[in-house]
Design a protein around this motif. Sequence first.
Motif, PDB file in Angstrom:
ATOM      1  N   THR A   1      30.990  28.860  27.435  1.00 41.28           N
ATOM      2  CA  THR A   1      30.620  29.440  28.648  1.00 41.28           C
ATOM      3  C   THR A   1      30.669  30.855  28.599  1.00 41.28           C
ATOM      4  OG1 THR A   1      31.268  27.510  29.950  1.00 41.28           O
ATOM      5  CG2 THR A   1      30.973  29.433  31.186  1.00 41.28           C
ATOM      6  N   ILE A   2      31.954  31.578  28.258  1.00 39.45           N
ATOM      7  CA  ILE A   2      32.142  32.875  28.230  1.00 39.45           C
ATOM      8  C   ILE A   2      31.396  33.600  27.262  1.00 39.45           C
ATOM      9  CG2 ILE A   2      33.892  34.459  27.514  1.00 39.45           C
ATOM     10  CD1 ILE A   2      35.983  32.727  29.154  1.00 39.45           C
ATOM     11  N   ASN A   3      31.103  32.919  26.065  1.00 41.61           N
ATOM     12  CA  ASN A   3      30.403  33.683  24.994  1.00 41.61           C
ATOM     13  C   ASN A   3      28.897  33.464  25.378  1.00 41.61           C
ATOM     14  OD1 ASN A   3      31.585  34.408  22.122  1.00 41.61           O
ATOM     15  ND2 ASN A   3      32.971  32.966  22.975  1.00 41.61           N
ATOM     16  N   THR A   4      28.467  32.364  25.875  1.00 42.54           N
ATOM     17  CA  THR A   4      27.150  32.376  26.369  1.00 42.54           C
ATOM     18  C   THR A   4      26.787  33.489  27.520  1.00 42.54           C
ATOM     19  OG1 THR A   4      27.020  30.165  26.081  1.00 42.54           O
ATOM     20  CG2 THR A   4      25.088  30.894  27.212  1.00 42.54           C
ATOM     21  N   MET A   5      27.617  33.799  28.304  1.00 48.24           N
ATOM     22  CA  MET A   5      27.446  34.722  29.291  1.00 48.24           C
ATOM     23  C   MET A   5      27.468  36.212  28.800  1.00 48.24           C
ATOM     24  SD  MET A   5      29.952  35.604  32.512  1.00 48.24           S
ATOM     25  CE  MET A   5      31.244  36.175  31.736  1.00 48.24           C
ATOM     26  N   VAL A   6      28.441  36.335  28.015  1.00 48.66           N
ATOM     27  CA  VAL A   6      28.397  37.723  27.201  1.00 48.66           C
ATOM     28  C   VAL A   6      26.979  37.981  26.365  1.00 48.66           C
ATOM     29  CG1 VAL A   6      29.383  39.014  25.353  1.00 48.66           C
ATOM     30  CG2 VAL A   6      30.920  37.959  27.132  1.00 48.66           C
ATOM     31  N   GLY A   7      26.784  36.800  25.554  1.00 51.36           N
ATOM     32  CA  GLY A   7      25.580  36.830  24.909  1.00 51.36           C
ATOM     33  C   GLY A   7      24.125  37.322  25.764  1.00 51.36           C
ATOM     34  N   VAL A   8      24.166  36.806  27.044  1.00 45.00           N
ATOM     35  CA  VAL A   8      23.082  37.075  27.909  1.00 45.00           C
ATOM     36  C   VAL A   8      23.172  38.446  28.416  1.00 45.00           C
ATOM     37  CG1 VAL A   8      21.936  36.438  30.113  1.00 45.00           C
ATOM     38  CG2 VAL A   8      22.650  34.602  28.685  1.00 45.00           C
ATOM     39  N   ARG A   9      24.307  38.604  28.764  1.00 38.12           N
ATOM     40  CA  ARG A   9      24.453  40.057  29.305  1.00 38.12           C
ATOM     41  C   ARG A   9      24.364  41.185  28.126  1.00 38.12           C
ATOM     42  NH1 ARG A   9      28.558  42.087  33.453  1.00 38.12           N
ATOM     43  NH2 ARG A   9      26.993  42.947  33.898  1.00 38.12           N
ATOM     44  N   ASP A  10      24.722  40.831  26.904  1.00 37.86           N
ATOM     45  CA  ASP A  10      24.465  41.883  25.973  1.00 37.86           C
ATOM     46  C   ASP A  10      22.877  41.992  25.421  1.00 37.86           C
ATOM     47  OD1 ASP A  10      26.876  42.647  26.163  1.00 37.86           O
ATOM     48  OD2 ASP A  10      27.682  41.844  24.317  1.00 37.86           O
ATOM     49  N   ILE A  11      22.178  41.343  25.820  1.00 40.38           N
ATOM     50  CA  ILE A  11      20.554  41.465  25.402  1.00 40.38           C
ATOM     51  C   ILE A  11      20.297  42.728  25.925  1.00 40.38           C
ATOM     52  CG2 ILE A  11      18.348  40.666  25.941  1.00 40.38           C
ATOM     53  CD1 ILE A  11      19.372  37.951  26.425  1.00 40.38           C
ATOM     54  N   GLU A  12      19.528  43.587  24.843  1.00 42.08           N
ATOM     55  CA  GLU A  12      19.220  44.913  25.158  1.00 42.08           C
ATOM     56  C   GLU A  12      18.139  44.774  26.370  1.00 42.08           C
ATOM     57  OE1 GLU A  12      19.659  47.801  23.471  1.00 42.08           O
ATOM     58  OE2 GLU A  12      20.867  47.197  21.722  1.00 42.08           O
ATOM     59  N   PRO A  13      18.323  45.779  27.148  1.00 42.21           N
ATOM     60  CA  PRO A  13      17.519  45.689  28.597  1.00 42.21           C
ATOM     61  C   PRO A  13      16.098  46.011  28.088  1.00 42.21           C
ATOM     62  CG  PRO A  13      19.513  47.110  28.718  1.00 42.21           C
ATOM     63  CD  PRO A  13      19.412  46.724  27.355  1.00 42.21           C
ATOM     64  N   VAL A  14      15.954  46.774  27.116  1.00 37.27           N
ATOM     65  CA  VAL A  14      14.362  46.967  26.749  1.00 37.27           C
ATOM     66  C   VAL A  14      13.541  45.622  26.160  1.00 37.27           C
ATOM     67  CG1 VAL A  14      14.710  47.513  24.109  1.00 37.27           C
ATOM     68  CG2 VAL A  14      12.998  48.586  25.358  1.00 37.27           C
ATOM     69  N   TYR A  15      14.404  44.581  25.744  1.00 35.19           N
ATOM     70  CA  TYR A  15      13.675  43.254  25.549  1.00 35.19           C
ATOM     71  C   TYR A  15      13.369  42.695  26.789  1.00 35.19           C
ATOM     72  CZ  TYR A  15      15.457  43.892  20.731  1.00 35.19           C
ATOM     73  OH  TYR A  15      15.778  44.501  19.468  1.00 35.19           O
ATOM     74  N   LEU A  16      14.179  42.825  27.860  1.00 32.43           N
ATOM     75  CA  LEU A  16      13.837  42.258  29.086  1.00 32.43           C
ATOM     76  C   LEU A  16      12.458  43.051  29.661  1.00 32.43           C
ATOM     77  CD1 LEU A  16      17.343  41.669  30.608  1.00 32.43           C
ATOM     78  CD2 LEU A  16      15.757  39.968  29.349  1.00 32.43           C
ATOM     79  N   GLU A  17      12.610  44.288  29.690  1.00 28.94           N
ATOM     80  CA  GLU A  17      11.590  45.330  29.967  1.00 28.94           C
ATOM     81  C   GLU A  17      10.054  44.699  29.505  1.00 28.94           C
ATOM     82  OE1 GLU A  17      13.449  49.452  31.681  1.00 28.94           O
ATOM     83  OE2 GLU A  17      12.720  49.327  29.649  1.00 28.94           O
ATOM     84  N   ALA A  18      10.439  44.665  28.089  1.00 23.12           N
ATOM     85  CA  ALA A  18       9.070  44.392  27.472  1.00 23.12           C
ATOM     86  C   ALA A  18       8.539  42.961  27.720  1.00 23.12           C
ATOM     87  CB  ALA A  18       9.468  44.302  25.730  1.00 23.12           C
ATOM     88  N   GLY A  19       9.462  42.074  27.932  1.00 21.91           N
ATOM     89  CA  GLY A  19       9.050  40.739  28.078  1.00 21.91           C
ATOM     90  C   GLY A  19       8.392  40.701  29.635  1.00 21.91           C
ATOM     91  N   ARG A  20       9.117  41.272  30.671  1.00 20.67           N
ATOM     92  CA  ARG A  20       8.049  41.613  31.873  1.00 20.67           C
ATOM     93  C   ARG A  20       7.025  42.450  32.010  1.00 20.67           C
ATOM     94  NH1 ARG A  20      13.230  43.326  33.951  1.00 20.67           N
ATOM     95  NH2 ARG A  20      14.507  41.656  34.413  1.00 20.67           N
TER      96      ARG A  20
END
Lengths: 274, 342
Positions: free
Chosen positions: B227-246
Amino acid sequence: MDRTNGASLKIRASHISKVFSNGKGSVEAIRDFSLEVKEGEFLCIVGPSGCGKSSFLRILAGLMTPSSGKLEIQPGEDTSKPLTSMVFQEYAVFPWKTVLENVGFGLRMRGIHKAERHAIAQSWIERVGLTKFIHAYPHQLSGGMKQRVGIARALANDPEILLMDEPLGALDAQTRMVLQEEILRIWEERRKTVVYVTHSIEEAVLLGDRVVLMTAHPGTKKAEFPILLPRPRDLKVTATPEFGELTYTIWEALRGEVLSAMESTGAGSSKGVG
Amino acid sequence: MKGRGTAKPLGALVLLFALWNGGLTLFHGWASLWWLGLGVDFLLIVGIAELLGKMIPPAYAPLYRRSLSVSFPLLLFIAWELLVRGGVLSPDWFPPPSRIVQALWELITKFDEFSKTSLLGRPWLLPGAIGGSRTETVEELLAESHLYATLMRVFVGFFLGAIPGILLGMVMGVSPTIRTMIDATLSAFYVLPKIAIFPIMMLIFPDPFGEGPKIAVVAISVFFLVTINTMVGVRDIEPVYLEAGRNYGASGFRLFYHVILPGALPVVFAGLRLALGTALIVIIAVEFVRAKTGVGFLTFYYWEILSPEKMYAGLVVVMVLGVLLTAGLKKVEQWVMPWRRP
């Protein structure tokens, strides 16, 4: 001489402001910024680091909402086309997708089926010269190649407006020159509306029909320069006296801003202008 | 040319090594000075390996390095064997490697008639049981295998913990509200030694001595790490990938599937690797304390009947299990994340 005379307005941004606030206080990134961009115009926004030009681009892209002001974007005749597609400074090419999947990503999100999507993506990959790497993952590509994928991804999506956020900022000088020429060549084919953010004055003068100068803290429009250099252009234009004059005029207008920005941030950042 | 310069000191070091060990043996110095003997031997071997490395042509350098990493532990085993045979180390505490290997072979191939168990049970009866020509059923034969018992607990516990762990971690990574609500509680549970909740599990399950509590403890240990590692993994995604996705039209589930999930996977797998190791540690500990089957039980049982070489053999099995399971997970990782293959 203004080639965009008579063309309809594509973007009308009136009195845009953006304030970022957290628990400790707020920062005004953009203040009262107004801008009109015509259909088919290549507009460049130049300004010192941290002047809010990237924030403005994100507002145009719909990734951020302005704190106040009004933004109108004229949709095209084909409403299934996306309004904007962005090319990012950090490439933002998905490492977990191949070149083909990256370039076809926007099309896939729009529900275009595989065969058509791949055909469109392939033709853009060919145009940016990456056919040999079509099934490669980004970690196998150099920075310049990754940004080619980023540009192809945006163009394959066929947006009404192409947004470019310092797309060549992270590349070395030679790769940057090659890609500047590529951007010019590809743009001349379609003459899509482009809003191009850069901190390089030379790049703005080389590429743009018009250069808008932004000042920092808070970001607002300081001046505007029409670039009447003949099209189609290539890097040869940088050797002309007109190019040098324009570049210097813009630099003179910007210099005071850069100096005051350096003073206000203390010793001054290492990031130069141009 | 460079090689010739190191040949002489190399010869000198080898000679010194022979003299030192020969001398110690000749004057019966090992019994009292074994620590000094081994220490000096180690330094001499390092010197020899260093000089040899300089003489090796660059093309063979990787091969040489690999052979170093294999031959050093081998050398340790030889030293161990010699020290026991020479009477320096007591075989009661440090049975020589040769006898451990022998014990391991016995554990694998012989069925202990007294304790009715062995490492693998009686797999040679399995074909007959499947064909129906024997009185024992397949289940009964499997139940005789301690390795099978431990593996089952690790696998079932790992999946029961990892799947909800990944789901909750993803949700916590995506939603700040849920993250704020759960984060402190999660951290508090995370630091709790999971073996300490084993008694509670024994209370909860109707059969306190059955498989339930054991699998539950493994699952809970895995759950918190993942759980803890998955949460960190999601939070550590470069914000620019989320921006590109959106910006390219992904939202909701499609943003999750195309951007968040693959972006978090490397850290998720780091968590799974940690969790797999922890699962093994926890199950062996639980089997020490309260179990009638399993590799941990086997190891402890042979301590109780004072059979040290079989105890060591049990530990070897645990180590081999750890290496194999981690290697297996690595394969799964390469299969799930082809973009990270070198």
